[in-house]
Design a protein around this motif. Sequence first.
Motif, PDB file in Angstrom:
ATOM      1  N   TRP A  67       4.985   3.891  12.318  1.00 45.18           N
ATOM      2  CA  TRP A  67       4.405   4.994  13.084  1.00 45.18           C
ATOM      3  C   TRP A  67       5.013   4.995  14.478  1.00 45.18           C
ATOM      4  O   TRP A  67       5.029   3.950  15.148  1.00 45.18           O
ATOM      5  CB  TRP A  67       2.890   4.838  13.199  1.00 45.18           C
ATOM      6  CG  TRP A  67       2.170   5.217  11.953  1.00 45.18           C
ATOM      7  CD1 TRP A  67       1.523   4.378  11.098  1.00 45.18           C
ATOM      8  CD2 TRP A  67       2.020   6.535  11.419  1.00 45.18           C
ATOM      9  NE1 TRP A  67       0.977   5.110  10.051  1.00 45.18           N
ATOM     10  CE2 TRP A  67       1.272   6.430  10.229  1.00 45.18           C
ATOM     11  CE3 TRP A  67       2.446   7.812  11.819  1.00 45.18           C
ATOM     12  CZ2 TRP A  67       0.935   7.540   9.447  1.00 45.18           C
ATOM     13  CZ3 TRP A  67       2.116   8.907  11.039  1.00 45.18           C
ATOM     14  CH2 TRP A  67       1.368   8.765   9.879  1.00 45.18           C
ATOM     15  N   GLY A 113       5.786  -3.297   5.783  1.00 45.45           N
ATOM     16  CA  GLY A 113       6.560  -2.479   6.712  1.00 45.45           C
ATOM     17  C   GLY A 113       8.031  -2.808   6.522  1.00 45.45           C
ATOM     18  O   GLY A 113       8.381  -3.924   6.100  1.00 45.45           O
ATOM     19  N   ASP A 169      -2.349 -14.207   8.653  1.00 48.81           N
ATOM     20  CA  ASP A 169      -1.300 -15.222   8.593  1.00 48.81           C
ATOM     21  C   ASP A 169      -1.543 -16.130   9.792  1.00 48.81           C
ATOM     22  O   ASP A 169      -1.330 -15.719  10.927  1.00 48.81           O
ATOM     23  CB  ASP A 169       0.029 -14.447   8.705  1.00 48.81           C
ATOM     24  CG  ASP A 169       1.251 -15.333   8.646  1.00 48.81           C
ATOM     25  OD1 ASP A 169       1.106 -16.559   8.600  1.00 48.81           O
ATOM     26  OD2 ASP A 169       2.368 -14.767   8.654  1.00 48.81           O
ATOM     27  N   ILE A 175      -0.079 -10.149   5.263  1.00 48.33           N
ATOM     28  CA  ILE A 175      -1.192 -10.773   5.986  1.00 48.33           C
ATOM     29  C   ILE A 175      -0.761 -10.777   7.450  1.00 48.33           C
ATOM     30  O   ILE A 175       0.373 -11.116   7.787  1.00 48.33           O
ATOM     31  CB  ILE A 175      -1.534 -12.168   5.428  1.00 48.33           C
ATOM     32  CG1 ILE A 175      -0.282 -13.027   5.219  1.00 48.33           C
ATOM     33  CG2 ILE A 175      -2.310 -12.031   4.126  1.00 48.33           C
ATOM     34  CD1 ILE A 175      -0.609 -14.479   4.913  1.00 48.33           C
ATOM     35  N   THR A 182      -1.279  -0.006   6.691  1.00 48.10           N
ATOM     36  CA  THR A 182      -0.892  -0.601   5.410  1.00 48.10           C
ATOM     37  C   THR A 182      -2.130  -0.912   4.567  1.00 48.10           C
ATOM     38  O   THR A 182      -2.144  -0.699   3.348  1.00 48.10           O
ATOM     39  CB  THR A 182      -0.052  -1.879   5.623  1.00 48.10           C
ATOM     40  OG1 THR A 182       0.839  -1.656   6.696  1.00 48.10           O
ATOM     41  CG2 THR A 182       0.735  -2.231   4.385  1.00 48.10           C
TER      42      THR A 182
END
Length: 726
Positions: free
Chosen positions: A311, A279, A49, A10, A24
């Motif tokens: 990335w 990640g 979040d 989140i 994601t």
Amino acid sequence: MNTFYVTTPIYYVNSQPHLGNLYTTLVADCLKRYKTQRGFETFFLTGTDEHGVNVGRVAAQAGRTPREHVDYVAAQFQNFFAEFKLDSAHGGYDIFMRTTAPFHLEGVTQLWRRVRETPTPKGREAIYKGYYEGWFCPACAEFKTEDEYIKPEREGDAPLCLVHSVALDRVAEESYFFRLSDYADALLELYESRADFILPESRRNEVMSFVRGGLQDLSISRLKSSVGWGLPVPDDPAHTIYVWFDALTNYITAIGYGNEERERVVGFEKFWPAVHLVGKDILRFHAVYWPAFLLAAKLEPPRTVYAHGMWLDRDGRKMSKTIGNTIELDVLQRYFSIDALRYFCLREMVFGQDGKFSYEALIDRVNSDLAGGIGNLASRTFKMVSIYCNDAIPSGQIDEDKYLLAKRAGVDPDALAFSKTLERARDEFITHFDEFAFSRALEAAWSIVARVDKMISDAKPWELAKDEAQKQTLHAVLYRAAEALRWLSVMLYPIMPDAALAIYAQLGLTDDVTKLDPAKLHWGELKEQTKIGETKPLFPRIDKTKTMAEIEKTNEHTGTHATEADAVAGASITNETTPQPPMQSATEADAVPAQASGSAQSSATAVAVSNDDNLASFIGIEDFAKVDLRVGEILTAERVPKSDKLLRFTIDIGEAQPRQILAGIAEYYEPEKMIGRKVVVVANLKPRKLRGLESQGMVVAASYGEEGRPVVATFTEDVPNGARLK
Ligand code: MSP
């Protein structure tokens, strides 16, 4: 029914949505669609979040209360995911989870109490009160040990976070601790007994050596007086729950842990444990702290924690607004289809490793794999079915007495070898997808594209069509191509939903692809005589030079959005969502040369439709073959109101319906005199709108003189409409 629950992290509400968040969520979306096709009942979570010291600070900088701020940014995220068709309405996430939701507080409270009341494996209290003294990074939301910060140059200054280079907060206060040190053995046993608990394997090894190195107890609360924006510690409201304890718990509260109503609607019992996609930057929280909290509460740990890479820009650097190497989401939206972006993200990054993202690489992939690969395969197949088989899927059968003829044309009389190749590629696709090896899965799918392309170039249907005796061979080749497209559309649906559904519909099929299991594809189930649907180009080629020039110009004019790195480094959200610039609509002036060579362009421009790179060099015959030039007969012609330059034609190019084509030749040609003329039409040019009218192709003309006087190409001999120029 088996269930499958997939989550993304989140996202923090202290930065605007960016490529990393999009990535994601997009991967999770593909997984959900794939698992649904495979027969699982799925649930997919993404969200925001919304607590923590940093939110309070960023909200204050933006002149909002924390509540206003989180509502505002959560809405931004939701809009953004909807624009990329990742929301529920488009078959994407099932919940956009927000940690400010009331049911979340109930679940976190329940988890905290359960952990508190359950002794550790060593028989001690899992949560105890102590005193914390140390440095805290508001951006990481993490306490930092000495080797995790840069010592200040001047005595008395705060050290800097190694990740974000922001000044750390000094914390010296009473705090609740989680006795993490007592769970090291249980965690190691978990990692050892379940090889797929942490993936990829390299990350599993890293986590295992971290845990073997010894675990320290974790501070899991702050005084409310220092961090006001957070959830209260149960039975001690003077303390606020540490934001990671709060945030990680979202994965179970979202599906019903601690709330009967949600348990009834979704079901913790039903869906837990989840596959967490994260990640690599936040792996430790998910693979160490989170399973430890769950073990402490005697709940099952997640099914898998998969850490993907980051990335980077094309030179392998982290993206940052300061360097100016970020990927702008509005640019992606303007120039690329969502399917193209989804394909690129899954194909270009080996899931688990870092990947490089650049607009150039994206354009290259679109042009080679999509426009030139599957797009081209679909359009040539449908065109041939249309021309040679009257828009109906032909029979794939070759009679025995025609075997020899088929062999002579290089075509296997039975489709056995061909169908076996397809099955093998499909099986590989499934194996790779199940292992999260998306780029390899796509390679397997593209081996089908290559195989069918080869079959077509070897068999040369256009030659077979000239020989009545080869009718069955011609039909068998086209059947095989169409059947392969059916397989590809089912397989590729999770990755490129719109294109896959379009291919499926163009095949004249109406089943619900979202529920077709690729494992259950059987050769030959495409019924002959199925009438193909309306065909449309799937992935138009992108003119790289022109598009890159436009992107660079936009970047110069609009500046860039703050990236995660900048925003979490403490930069405020000063740039509100900039209103989307309208889609780049072609102006009449720039359309004229492209549509009809009607300006001072060389006549080469007309043919080298969209590959400026090739203007000065030779092209191979295969490049020329990509331009679909057809004989067309002008049925109607008129001036376009309020335009000096444009004529509107309807032209018969041998298709069911005549095409509407605009040409910038009105200054030189009387419309009435054009009716009945046979002209050359570029039939596979991406349709574009001029003066609100869609031009579905281009009339080829020579152009000469300073003002680029157009001379429309024509024929001196009789020739049927739709005949191909080659
Ligand atoms: N709020 C926490 C997660 C809590 S989960 C219980 C958080 N949020 S974040 O906004 O910083 O998002 C982090 C996630 O964004 C990364 O883990 C990753 O999923 C994604 N990415 C951020 N930058 C990225 C790239 N440059 N490349 C790929 N993904 C990246 O951490």
